[in-house]
Design a protein around this motif. Structure first.
Motif, PDB file in Angstrom:
ATOM      1  N   PRO A  26     -18.075   1.098  -1.216  1.00 29.91           N
ATOM      2  CA  PRO A  26     -16.897   1.888  -0.855  1.00 29.91           C
ATOM      3  C   PRO A  26     -17.125   3.367  -1.092  1.00 29.91           C
ATOM      4  N   GLY A  27     -16.307   4.166  -0.436  1.00 32.63           N
ATOM      5  CA  GLY A  27     -16.426   5.605  -0.589  1.00 32.63           C
ATOM      6  C   GLY A  27     -15.943   6.059  -1.948  1.00 32.63           C
ATOM      7  N   THR A  51     -21.173  -9.470  16.426  1.00 31.74           N
ATOM      8  CA  THR A  51     -21.548  -8.832  15.165  1.00 31.74           C
ATOM      9  C   THR A  51     -20.754  -7.544  14.993  1.00 31.74           C
ATOM     10  N   MET A  52     -20.675  -7.094  13.759  1.00 34.79           N
ATOM     11  CA  MET A  52     -19.995  -5.829  13.483  1.00 34.79           C
ATOM     12  C   MET A  52     -20.729  -4.674  14.148  1.00 34.79           C
ATOM     13  N   GLU A  53     -22.059  -4.792  14.241  1.00 37.88           N
ATOM     14  CA  GLU A  53     -22.839  -3.739  14.888  1.00 37.88           C
ATOM     15  C   GLU A  53     -22.459  -3.596  16.359  1.00 37.88           C
ATOM     16  N   MET A  54     -22.260  -4.743  17.037  1.00 40.03           N
ATOM     17  CA  MET A  54     -21.862  -4.714  18.445  1.00 40.03           C
ATOM     18  C   MET A  54     -20.525  -4.004  18.624  1.00 40.03           C
ATOM     19  N   VAL A  55     -19.588  -4.326  17.745  1.00 41.12           N
ATOM     20  CA  VAL A  55     -18.257  -3.714  17.837  1.00 41.12           C
ATOM     21  C   VAL A  55     -18.341  -2.221  17.574  1.00 41.12           C
ATOM     22  N   ALA A  56     -19.102  -1.848  16.557  1.00 38.67           N
ATOM     23  CA  ALA A  56     -19.249  -0.425  16.231  1.00 38.67           C
ATOM     24  C   ALA A  56     -19.845   0.339  17.408  1.00 38.67           C
ATOM     25  N   ALA A  57     -20.859  -0.251  18.033  1.00 38.88           N
ATOM     26  CA  ALA A  57     -21.492   0.413  19.177  1.00 38.88           C
ATOM     27  C   ALA A  57     -20.520   0.530  20.346  1.00 38.88           C
ATOM     28  N   ALA A  86     -20.124   1.661   8.900  1.00 40.02           N
ATOM     29  CA  ALA A  86     -19.439   1.842   7.620  1.00 40.02           C
ATOM     30  C   ALA A  86     -17.937   2.013   7.825  1.00 40.02           C
ATOM     31  N   THR A  87     -17.558   2.643   8.938  1.00 36.98           N
ATOM     32  CA  THR A  87     -16.138   2.825   9.239  1.00 36.98           C
ATOM     33  C   THR A  87     -15.452   1.474   9.396  1.00 36.98           C
ATOM     34  N   PRO A 135     -13.535  -5.742   5.665  1.00 38.97           N
ATOM     35  CA  PRO A 135     -14.712  -6.154   4.885  1.00 38.97           C
ATOM     36  C   PRO A 135     -15.540  -7.260   5.527  1.00 38.97           C
ATOM     37  N   SER A 136     -14.962  -8.026   6.466  1.00 44.59           N
ATOM     38  CA  SER A 136     -15.724  -9.097   7.109  1.00 44.59           C
ATOM     39  C   SER A 136     -15.389  -9.168   8.592  1.00 44.59           C
ATOM     40  N   LYS A 137     -16.270  -9.798   9.328  1.00 48.78           N
ATOM     41  CA  LYS A 137     -16.044  -9.998  10.761  1.00 48.78           C
ATOM     42  C   LYS A 137     -14.774 -10.814  10.996  1.00 48.78           C
TER      43      LYS A 137
END
Length: 212
Positions: free
Chosen positions: A14-15, A46-52, A59-60, A66-68
């Protein structure tokens, strides 16, 4: 929360304490999650796919979800009633007219998208009560609520009997639509919905469909 809904990917640290989270991008991220879910399914997402897709940092996403599984539950919940305004339903003077007036291009597109999302979640639904509840609230319940109100209006104006089993009949079209898309994998179009109205719903409430 069931293990099925927890990512194996470690959650970023966490920040700094007291740091305020920016929720302004939540709608974009949730839309991106729905798009990826419909395309890849829950297991492939995946979280990476959503972020992209959302053009956001991974990280956002993890600071907010905290989870998919938690991201998916929120994304599905946000689909609720996007295409329906239950307080401003069409009033044509007849039950059939009202039901037919609900068949709109945007409504069909939204229904198809929701079913794609449901299909993407089939592999995990039996293990994840949270997702079952979210899908029911976002996909099935809103359409059933619209049908219930239209049926109650028909009862109020004396068009159909008060003895009609409204809760069951209100679920007929949403259930048949889900079966057609998920089991037979056939599209739902205007003609199909009209066949449900004229061939199933109207006879069930004691009304006759108009002649062709």
């Amino acid at each position: 929360m069931p293990l099925d809904l927890i990512d194996s990917t470690p959650t970023p640290a966490p920040g700094r304490p007291g740091r305020r989270r920016d929720h302004s991008r939540d709608p974009e991220i949730l839309d991106a999650a729905i798009e990826v879910l419909a395309e890849e399914g829950y297991d492939g997402m995946t979280m990476e796919m959503v972020a992209a897709r959302a053009k956001a940092g991974k990280a956002t996403l993890y600071r907010r979800w905290p989870s998919k599984g938690e991201l998916v539950v929120d994304a599905v919940a946000c689909m609720k009633s996007r295409d329906l305004d239950v307080d401003n339903l069409p009033d044509t003077g007849t039950l059939r007219g009202d039901l037919v007036a609900m068949i709109k291009p945007r409504t069909l597109e939204e229904a198809d998208r929701k079913m794609q999302v449901m299909a993407g979640l089939m592999s995990v639904l039996s293990r994840s009560p949270e997702l079952v509840d979210a899908i029911n609230s976002a996909i099935v319940a809103p359409r059933a609520e619209v049908n219930r109100r239209l049926l109650e209006r028909a009862v109020a104006r004396g068009e159909i009997s008060a003895d009609v089993d409204i809760p069951t009949i209100a679920l007929v079209a949403p259930s048949m639509t889900a079966y057609r898309l998920l089991v037979t994998q056939r599209p739902v179009d205007r003609e199909y919905l009209l066949s449900i109205i004229d061939g199933v719903v109207l006879p069930a409430v004691g009304l006759s469909a108009p002649r062709a």
